[in-house]
Design a protein around this motif. Sequence first.
Motif, PDB file in Angstrom:
ATOM      1  N   ASP A 122       0.803  -1.221   0.000  1.00 21.96           N
ATOM      2  CA  ASP A 122       0.000   0.000   0.000  1.00 21.96           C
ATOM      3  C   ASP A 122       0.837   1.272   0.000  1.00 21.96           C
ATOM      4  OD1 ASP A 122      -2.325  -1.381  -0.126  1.00 21.96           O
ATOM      5  OD2 ASP A 122      -2.921  -1.078   1.953  1.00 21.96           O
ATOM      6  N   ALA A 123       1.976   1.259   0.672  1.00 20.90           N
ATOM      7  CA  ALA A 123       2.793   2.471   0.793  1.00 20.90           C
ATOM      8  C   ALA A 123       3.584   2.772  -0.482  1.00 20.90           C
ATOM      9  CB  ALA A 123       3.752   2.333   1.975  1.00 20.90           C
ATOM     10  N   ASN A 124       3.580   1.854  -1.446  1.00 17.96           N
ATOM     11  CA  ASN A 124       4.452   1.981  -2.619  1.00 17.96           C
ATOM     12  C   ASN A 124       3.931   2.971  -3.658  1.00 17.96           C
ATOM     13  OD1 ASN A 124       5.540  -0.195  -1.241  1.00 17.96           O
ATOM     14  ND2 ASN A 124       5.966  -1.370  -3.076  1.00 17.96           N
ATOM     15  N   ASP A 125       4.849   3.387  -4.545  1.00 13.29           N
ATOM     16  CA  ASP A 125       4.447   4.099  -5.756  1.00 13.29           C
ATOM     17  C   ASP A 125       3.565   3.167  -6.584  1.00 13.29           C
ATOM     18  OD1 ASP A 125       6.224   6.025  -4.838  1.00 13.29           O
ATOM     19  OD2 ASP A 125       7.850   5.398  -6.175  1.00 13.29           O
ATOM     20  N   THR A 126       2.896   3.718  -7.600  1.00 16.23           N
ATOM     21  CA  THR A 126       1.987   2.856  -8.357  1.00 16.23           C
ATOM     22  C   THR A 126       1.972   3.199  -9.842  1.00 16.23           C
ATOM     23  OG1 THR A 126      -0.242   1.907  -8.346  1.00 16.23           O
ATOM     24  CG2 THR A 126      -0.094   4.288  -8.136  1.00 16.23           C
ATOM     25  N   TYR A 127       1.720   2.181 -10.638  1.00 17.12           N
ATOM     26  CA  TYR A 127       1.430   2.362 -12.056  1.00 17.12           C
ATOM     27  C   TYR A 127      -0.087   2.402 -12.225  1.00 17.12           C
ATOM     28  CZ  TYR A 127       6.240   0.661 -12.704  1.00 17.12           C
ATOM     29  OH  TYR A 127       7.602   0.496 -12.658  1.00 17.12           O
ATOM     30  N   LEU A 128      -0.549   3.181 -13.184  1.00 20.26           N
ATOM     31  CA  LEU A 128      -1.982   3.229 -13.503  1.00 20.26           C
ATOM     32  C   LEU A 128      -2.128   3.218 -15.017  1.00 20.26           C
ATOM     33  CD1 LEU A 128      -4.769   5.278 -11.841  1.00 20.26           C
ATOM     34  CD2 LEU A 128      -4.511   5.396 -14.334  1.00 20.26           C
ATOM     35  N   GLU A 129      -2.806   2.191 -15.524  1.00 17.84           N
ATOM     36  CA  GLU A 129      -3.040   2.074 -16.964  1.00 17.84           C
ATOM     37  C   GLU A 129      -4.485   2.418 -17.282  1.00 17.84           C
ATOM     38  OE1 GLU A 129      -2.058  -1.712 -18.604  1.00 17.84           O
ATOM     39  OE2 GLU A 129      -0.017  -1.738 -17.793  1.00 17.84           O
ATOM     40  N   VAL A 130      -4.691   3.125 -18.384  1.00 18.79           N
ATOM     41  CA  VAL A 130      -6.027   3.416 -18.894  1.00 18.79           C
ATOM     42  C   VAL A 130      -6.117   2.851 -20.302  1.00 18.79           C
ATOM     43  CG1 VAL A 130      -7.708   5.197 -19.477  1.00 18.79           C
ATOM     44  CG2 VAL A 130      -6.150   5.546 -17.554  1.00 18.79           C
ATOM     45  N   HIS A 131      -7.206   2.121 -20.602  1.00 15.91           N
ATOM     46  CA  HIS A 131      -7.412   1.540 -21.930  1.00 15.91           C
ATOM     47  C   HIS A 131      -8.818   1.894 -22.409  1.00 15.91           C
ATOM     48  CE1 HIS A 131      -3.797  -1.045 -21.880  1.00 15.91           C
ATOM     49  NE2 HIS A 131      -4.022  -1.089 -20.577  1.00 15.91           N
ATOM     50  N   LEU A 180       2.813   6.774 -14.011  1.00 10.14           N
ATOM     51  CA  LEU A 180       3.521   6.376 -12.793  1.00 10.14           C
ATOM     52  C   LEU A 180       3.307   7.484 -11.777  1.00 10.14           C
ATOM     53  CD1 LEU A 180       5.503   4.753 -11.045  1.00 10.14           C
ATOM     54  CD2 LEU A 180       7.381   5.900 -12.255  1.00 10.14           C
ATOM     55  N   LEU A 181       2.694   7.147 -10.633  1.00 10.29           N
ATOM     56  CA  LEU A 181       2.465   8.108  -9.562  1.00 10.29           C
ATOM     57  C   LEU A 181       3.384   7.771  -8.408  1.00 10.29           C
ATOM     58  CD1 LEU A 181      -0.538   7.528 -11.007  1.00 10.29           C
ATOM     59  CD2 LEU A 181      -1.131   9.395  -9.455  1.00 10.29           C
ATOM     60  N   LYS A 182       4.236   8.713  -8.044  1.00  9.27           N
ATOM     61  CA  LYS A 182       5.241   8.492  -7.015  1.00  9.27           C
ATOM     62  C   LYS A 182       4.890   9.265  -5.749  1.00  9.27           C
ATOM     63  CE  LYS A 182       9.217   7.671 -10.067  1.00  9.27           C
ATOM     64  NZ  LYS A 182      10.587   8.120 -10.410  1.00  9.27           N
ATOM     65  N   GLY A 183       4.824   8.553  -4.636  1.00 14.67           N
ATOM     66  CA  GLY A 183       4.535   9.191  -3.367  1.00 14.67           C
ATOM     67  C   GLY A 183       4.028   8.179  -2.365  1.00 14.67           C
ATOM     68  N   HIS A 184       4.060   8.533  -1.085  1.00 17.63           N
ATOM     69  CA  HIS A 184       3.671   7.626  -0.018  1.00 17.63           C
ATOM     70  C   HIS A 184       2.196   7.238  -0.147  1.00 17.63           C
ATOM     71  CE1 HIS A 184       3.809   5.661   3.843  1.00 17.63           C
ATOM     72  NE2 HIS A 184       2.866   6.446   4.338  1.00 17.63           N
ATOM     73  N   ASN A 185       1.915   5.944  -0.111  1.00 14.16           N
ATOM     74  CA  ASN A 185       0.564   5.381  -0.163  1.00 14.16           C
ATOM     75  C   ASN A 185      -0.126   5.578  -1.517  1.00 14.16           C
ATOM     76  OD1 ASN A 185       0.474   4.232   2.392  1.00 14.16           O
ATOM     77  ND2 ASN A 185      -0.339   6.070   3.359  1.00 14.16           N
ATOM     78  N   ALA A 186       0.631   5.829  -2.579  1.00 18.58           N
ATOM     79  CA  ALA A 186       0.016   6.018  -3.895  1.00 18.58           C
ATOM     80  C   ALA A 186      -0.788   4.781  -4.301  1.00 18.58           C
ATOM     81  CB  ALA A 186       1.080   6.328  -4.943  1.00 18.58           C
ATOM     82  N   TYR A 187      -0.200   3.589  -4.151  1.00 22.66           N
ATOM     83  CA  TYR A 187      -0.930   2.373  -4.518  1.00 22.66           C
ATOM     84  C   TYR A 187      -2.114   2.130  -3.581  1.00 22.66           C
ATOM     85  CZ  TYR A 187      -2.176  -2.497  -5.207  1.00 22.66           C
ATOM     86  OH  TYR A 187      -2.886  -3.653  -5.427  1.00 22.66           O
ATOM     87  N   GLY A 188      -1.906   2.369  -2.289  1.00 19.93           N
ATOM     88  CA  GLY A 188      -2.979   2.139  -1.321  1.00 19.93           C
ATOM     89  C   GLY A 188      -4.229   2.927  -1.648  1.00 19.93           C
ATOM     90  N   TRP A 189      -4.058   4.188  -2.049  1.00 18.31           N
ATOM     91  CA  TRP A 189      -5.220   5.014  -2.379  1.00 18.31           C
ATOM     92  C   TRP A 189      -5.843   4.613  -3.702  1.00 18.31           C
ATOM     93  CZ3 TRP A 189      -8.006   7.484   0.831  1.00 18.31           C
ATOM     94  CH2 TRP A 189      -7.468   8.088   1.975  1.00 18.31           C
ATOM     95  N   LEU A 190      -5.029   4.332  -4.707  1.00 18.23           N
ATOM     96  CA  LEU A 190      -5.553   4.132  -6.054  1.00 18.23           C
ATOM     97  C   LEU A 190      -5.999   2.712  -6.360  1.00 18.23           C
ATOM     98  CD1 LEU A 190      -3.038   6.389  -8.004  1.00 18.23           C
ATOM     99  CD2 LEU A 190      -5.528   6.663  -8.008  1.00 18.23           C
ATOM    100  N   LYS A 191      -5.650   1.757  -5.509  1.00 17.89           N
ATOM    101  CA  LYS A 191      -5.894   0.350  -5.853  1.00 17.89           C
ATOM    102  C   LYS A 191      -7.367   0.025  -6.055  1.00 17.89           C
ATOM    103  CE  LYS A 191      -5.835  -1.255  -1.023  1.00 17.89           C
ATOM    104  NZ  LYS A 191      -5.082  -2.065  -0.037  1.00 17.89           N
TER     105      LYS A 191
END
Length: 375
Positions: A122-131, A180-191
Amino acid sequence: MRAEIVSLLEAAKQSIGLLRRHLDWDSVDRRLGELNARSEDPDLWNDPEEAQKVMRERNALDEQVTAIRRLESELEDGVGYIELGEAEGDEATIAEGEEMIRRVQAEAARRQVETLLSGEADANDTYLEVHSGAGGTESQDWAQMLARMYARWGEKHGYRVELLEQQDGEEAGIKSATLLLKGHNAYGWLKTESGVHRLVRISPFDSNARRHTSFASVWVYPVVDDRIQIDIKESDCRIDTYRSSGAGGQHVNTTDSAVRITHIPSGIVVACQQERSQHKNRATAWNMLRARLYEAELKKREEKANAEAASKTDIGWGHQIRSYVLQPYQLVKDLRTGVTSGVPSDVLDGDLDRFMEAALAQRVYGGAAEVQDID
């Protein structure tokens, strides 16, 4: 003090109290002292992996302690402003104090939800794909609107947002994009944003001004850091290079610097064209593939633990999670939680917190989701 502000003040105090208890305030100072002492030990840096772990924990604790102390101070200041304004009959000072309390209450409530972000990545940076979905230009324009929406959300929350790859549509919009979104909890919020998003509007591309329904999918997966080991056999992958798309003229890339990797056993495909260097794009694409495989494993675990996941509404190539209706009325509705907004323009400009918070709370606490369709 007005009843509304008294209620907000009590809510803020309660949220801050819960944050203190979650953090275990009585022991956090001692733990921070231990971590600070370890970070100052030169021998720690002989083991980079352990040093990263120590600094990650230290920085996270320090940020939380600093935030709670700041919220408490700002809340006290807000009350002081109101009391001073009431004593002097100064409405402007009272209004300033009330606004401070509103801001503190909103941030404290958000941080309270953030305490639910305790997953492995959850605390990691995250990738976000849109199709884009079926529908040509309509869906491709909608996909571009979604990519902008998430970029705006990230920027508003202080995340660094990078566009790694984009495939433009034939006439307008995009076929796909990877952020690519870089920051604390990026994946946790967007998942919780993974799924199919539906748009209903009067089409700007239809000369007859008819109402159209468009679909686009969003896929969110965490950046895999050194703590998580993912082994990939290169023999299981096909690597293709191609020319990056560009703005035209002198900006056209004249070399095959873009990289696409296909993981044959899983069928997962990732691509990167951000850099002019093929070497750098290749390294980023490998990181993206590791992240996708890790996210697939997380999804398997979650589906095993949550049998109800299979009950979501199927619409061909994904699960619809949210409808954005621009005509004939203005409404955005999350089909999992029932949360709505009557101002789609704000949502499309990145005002997504209410949807994320509700979906995250539902994911953690469970409960039946209201699933309805909107015409």
